[in-house]
Write an enzyme that holds these catalytic residues in place. Structure first.
Site, PDB file in Angstrom:
ATOM      1  N   SER A  39       0.847  -1.207   0.000  1.00  0.00           N
ATOM      2  CA  SER A  39       0.000   0.000   0.000  1.00  0.00           C
ATOM      3  C   SER A  39       0.872   1.244   0.000  1.00  0.00           C
ATOM      4  O   SER A  39       2.097   1.168   0.195  1.00  0.00           O
ATOM      5  CB  SER A  39      -0.915   0.022   1.236  1.00  0.00           C
ATOM      6  OG  SER A  39      -0.151   0.143   2.425  1.00  0.00           O
ATOM      7  N   GLY A  40       0.247   2.391  -0.223  1.00  0.00           N
ATOM      8  CA  GLY A  40       0.923   3.678  -0.099  1.00  0.00           C
ATOM      9  C   GLY A  40       2.181   3.831  -0.914  1.00  0.00           C
ATOM     10  O   GLY A  40       2.283   3.365  -2.050  1.00  0.00           O
ATOM     11  N   TYR A 192       4.519   6.201  28.290  1.00  0.00           N
ATOM     12  CA  TYR A 192       4.404   6.075  26.830  1.00  0.00           C
ATOM     13  C   TYR A 192       3.590   7.217  26.229  1.00  0.00           C
ATOM     14  O   TYR A 192       2.500   7.548  26.690  1.00  0.00           O
ATOM     15  CB  TYR A 192       3.729   4.753  26.482  1.00  0.00           C
ATOM     16  CG  TYR A 192       3.540   4.508  24.993  1.00  0.00           C
ATOM     17  CD1 TYR A 192       4.591   4.100  24.200  1.00  0.00           C
ATOM     18  CD2 TYR A 192       2.279   4.673  24.395  1.00  0.00           C
ATOM     19  CE1 TYR A 192       4.421   3.853  22.836  1.00  0.00           C
ATOM     20  CE2 TYR A 192       2.101   4.433  23.044  1.00  0.00           C
ATOM     21  CZ  TYR A 192       3.175   4.021  22.267  1.00  0.00           C
ATOM     22  OH  TYR A 192       2.990   3.786  20.920  1.00  0.00           O
TER      23      TYR A 192
END
Length: 315
Positions: A39-40, A192
């Site tokens: 993809s992309g 995080y």
């Protein structure tokens, strides 16, 4: 940076496409692996390399999606040489399996494009117990490159053709934790922050490229290693963002982002263009050499990350 389509020293700019930066280049006889090619910009990179005659191996997590891209490329370019192989970069077992199967195929390897990645994911651990973005964007590619390096050395040695390793990073490397790489807190869920963790993994990509380039140059290997920022492209890399982030981003996208063909340009330029011959350990943006931030140029940090990464893949 060359803004608003202004050309840099290479003669290319942010508006240049992958086809434009490889115009007139014949890659017949070369073989390239492109990770995340389903993809992309990974798919566009695979298409343009195939268009230039390169035998492309699409290393993808989803075989069905990879085959769909392969069929679309073959429909446009019937003479294209393309294979699809399964690779999940978040799993070291998958990386080892891929490398073993590729090695058994006895296919040479001229170009390795570490394109695949995830961005700003919710906190989770990989199958091997490492924070997912660090595992996928850095450790998986670090291991893959390490396992394929002897093949690239033998190919460049027997063919006399320079091997090229292209590692996709991001300008996001400038937005990371204060320590740059939090060696003792990679898996710290309490602290995080998804975008800072993404920046950490992208900083790791540049440090990996620079340290590997140094080692190969010292060794005298005919292989270059460079990193790059492809640009901001509205692809499924943004799939983990909430509706409001994507909506706001979409509003300004036509003013501030690249198309997929433009997004794949720097990758194809670094992988194929003769102007880049012999250039190693550099960071590219808009198909021109640029300067990353100071942490990305920290040689001691690069060596520390190398040792840290080697300990992970050898555990």
């Amino acid at each position: 940076m060359w803004l608003f389509g202004r050309k840099g020293p290479s003669g290319f700019s942010s508006s240049s496409t992958a086809e434009e930066v490889t115009q007139g280049i014949d890659g017949t006889g070369l073989t390239a692996i492109v990770t995340g090619a389903s993809s992309g910009i990974g798919a566009e990179t695979a298409r343009v390399l195939a268009l230039r005659g390169i035998h492309v191996l699409m290393a993808v997590r989803n075989i069905s999606n990879g085959n769909a891209v392969k069929e679309a490329i073959l429909k446009e370019i019937p003479s294209a040489k393309i294979d699809v192989m399964e690779l999940d970069l978040s799993s070291m077992a998958s990386v080892r399996k891929f490398a073993s199967e590729f090695d058994a195929s006895n296919i040479p390897l001229n170009i390795l494009i570490n394109n695949a990645g995830v961005m700003a994911t919710p906190f989770s651990l990989s199958q091997d117990g490492w924070e997912l973005q660090f595992a996928t964007n850095h450790i998986g590619h670090f291991l893959l490159t390490n396992l394929l390096l002897e093949k690239m050395k033998s190919t460049s040695g027997s063919s006399g053709i320079e091997g090229r390793i292209v590692i996709l990073s991001s300008e996001g490397h400038k937005l990371t934790y204060l320590d740059g790489i939090r060696f003792n807190k990679i898996n710290n869920q309490a602290e995080y922050q998804s975008y800072l963790a993404y920046g950490q993994s992208k900083l790791a990509n540049i440090l990996h490229a620079n340290e590997l380039a140094r080692r190969l140059k010292e060794e005298g290997a005919n292989i270059t290693v460079n990193s790059l920022h492809p640009g901001v492209i509205m692809t499924n890399l943004f799939r983990y963002q909430n509706y409001f982030v994507n909506a706001a981003f979409g509003t300004i996208a036509r003013f501030a982002t690249k198309t997929v063909p433009q997004g794949a340009a720097t990758t194809c330029y670094v992988a194929m263009n003769p102007e880049v011959k012999g250039v190693t350990g550099k960071y590219f943006n808009n198909s021109n050499i640029c300067t990353p931030n100071s942490k990305a140029l920290d040689k001691k940090l690069a060596q520390k990350l190398w040792d840290f990464s080697m300990n992970i893949i050898q555990a």
